[in-house]
Write an enzyme that holds these catalytic residues in place. Structure first.
Site, PDB file in Angstrom:
ATOM      1  N   SER A 107       1.104   3.832  -3.295  1.00  0.00           N
ATOM      2  CA  SER A 107       0.469   5.250  -2.996  1.00  0.00           C
ATOM      3  C   SER A 107       1.595   6.123  -3.130  1.00  0.00           C
ATOM      4  CB  SER A 107       0.276   5.500  -1.787  1.00  0.00           C
ATOM      5  OG  SER A 107       1.088   5.414  -0.567  1.00  0.00           O
ATOM      6  N   LYS A 108       2.931   5.857  -2.862  1.00  0.00           N
ATOM      7  CA  LYS A 108       3.905   6.843  -3.455  1.00  0.00           C
ATOM      8  C   LYS A 108       4.406   6.916  -4.771  1.00  0.00           C
ATOM      9  CE  LYS A 108       4.996   9.106   0.767  1.00  0.00           C
ATOM     10  NZ  LYS A 108       5.046  10.380   0.963  1.00  0.00           N
ATOM     11  N   ALA A 150       0.828  -1.192  -0.112  1.00  0.00           N
ATOM     12  CA  ALA A 150      -0.127  -0.034  -0.007  1.00  0.00           C
ATOM     13  C   ALA A 150       0.971   1.102   0.141  1.00  0.00           C
ATOM     14  CB  ALA A 150      -0.965  -0.103   1.376  1.00  0.00           C
ATOM     15  N   TYR A 151       1.969   1.212   0.747  1.00  0.00           N
ATOM     16  CA  TYR A 151       2.865   2.439   0.780  1.00  0.00           C
ATOM     17  C   TYR A 151       3.503   2.642  -0.501  1.00  0.00           C
ATOM     18  CZ  TYR A 151       6.777   5.404   2.827  1.00  0.00           C
ATOM     19  OH  TYR A 151       7.582   6.365   3.014  1.00  0.00           O
ATOM     20  N   SER A 152       4.029   1.465  -0.844  1.00  0.00           N
ATOM     21  CA  SER A 152       4.728   1.846  -2.355  1.00  0.00           C
ATOM     22  C   SER A 152       3.967   2.330  -3.464  1.00  0.00           C
ATOM     23  CB  SER A 152       5.402   0.411  -2.480  1.00  0.00           C
ATOM     24  OG  SER A 152       6.727  -0.012  -2.045  1.00  0.00           O
TER      25      SER A 152
END
Length: 269
Positions: free
Chosen positions: A157-158, A153-155
């Site tokens: 979104s960024k 999710a972090y990867s």
């Protein structure tokens, strides 16, 4: 850091109550400028250790995951400043967990803070940025350069934010707007104690192993990038550059490295 560059500037900083955002405004407060500091708990933003007599500090409450809060912040800023010279797009949230264990709500919450909120905020301030021919400097991560295991999710979104802002950079090429993406390494911040776990609960993890940068060290790099509109994608150290290069030259080898290095973060329990 070019001291004369910052005199009489209007600088907006998101995520200014702690970590890198706090370090940024403490470095800028000794200059005669206007600082617009945003955070979910703006009232907690402390007075800087030192401050120029002509420095004006505005504290603005804003939760990037809440569209109405973002709209209110944009309206507040547009009524009080006539331009924005530098926007430090710094606020963000992390999320840890295997792809198959992350709830869809975690993806949604992560994108709300890391993608939709910043995009809404930048769009709202774009007329003020274009008026100043300003610069947008985004605090990002090497996790945006490749899908990192245990950080889907972090990867994602960024990475999405990178793509949108790179498009903005090209579209604004003739308008004088700068757009820079800075992939910071592991840093001493509260990111790992304020993020989300796979179920959406508050993450509580020990700091990353290995050498970490201080928030002040990262702030110094961001300030230098802000002075250079030609800066595009900036990585700090060899590990960042390694990932940047290997994603093109040998993704299979890169994936083996990521698998081995981060196995404990995503292995099945």
């Amino acid at each position: 850091m070019k001291k004369e560059f910052w005199n009489n500037t209007v600088v907006v900083i998101t995520g200014a109550s702690s970590g890198i955002g706090k370090a940024l405004f403490e470095e800028l407060a000794p200059f005669p400028c206007q600082l617009v500091l945003l955070a979910r708990r703006a009232g907690d933003i402390p007075e800087p250790k030192s401050k120029h007599k002509d420095t004006v500090i505005h504290r603005v409450t804003c939760d990037l995951s809440d569209p109405s809060s973002v709209r209110d912040a944009i309206d507040w800023i547009r009524k009080r400043v006539d331009r924005v010279d530098i926007l430090f797009n710094n606020a963000g949230i992390t999320a840890h967990g295997r792809f198959d264990s992350l709830s869809i709500e975690v993806f949604q919450k992560t994108f709300a803070t890391n993608f939709f909120g910043p995009i809404q905020f930048i769009r709202g301030l774009l007329p003020l940025l274009l008026k100043a021919k300003g610069n947008i400097v985004t605090t990002s991560t090497v996790s945006a350069l490749y899908g990192v295991p245990g950080r889907a999710a972090y990867s994602a979104s960024k990475s999405a934010l990178h793509a949108a802002l790179e498009a903005l950079r090209i579209e604004s090429m003739e308008l004088g707007l700068g757009v820079s993406l800075v992939c910071v390494p592991y840093t001493d911040t509260a990111l790992r104690t304020s993020g989300l776990d796979a179920e959406g609960k508050v993450l509580s993890e020990a700091p990353a192993k290995g050498k970490r940068k201080t928030a002040k060290e990262v702030a110094h790099v961001l300030l230098k990038v802000a002075e250079d509109k030609e800066a595009r994608l900036v990585t700090f150290n060899l590990s960042g550059k390694f990932l940047e290069w290997m994603r093109f030259f040998s993704p299979k080898f890169l994936e083996k490295i990521l698998y081995k290095k981060l196995y404990d973060d995503f292995k099945s329990h």
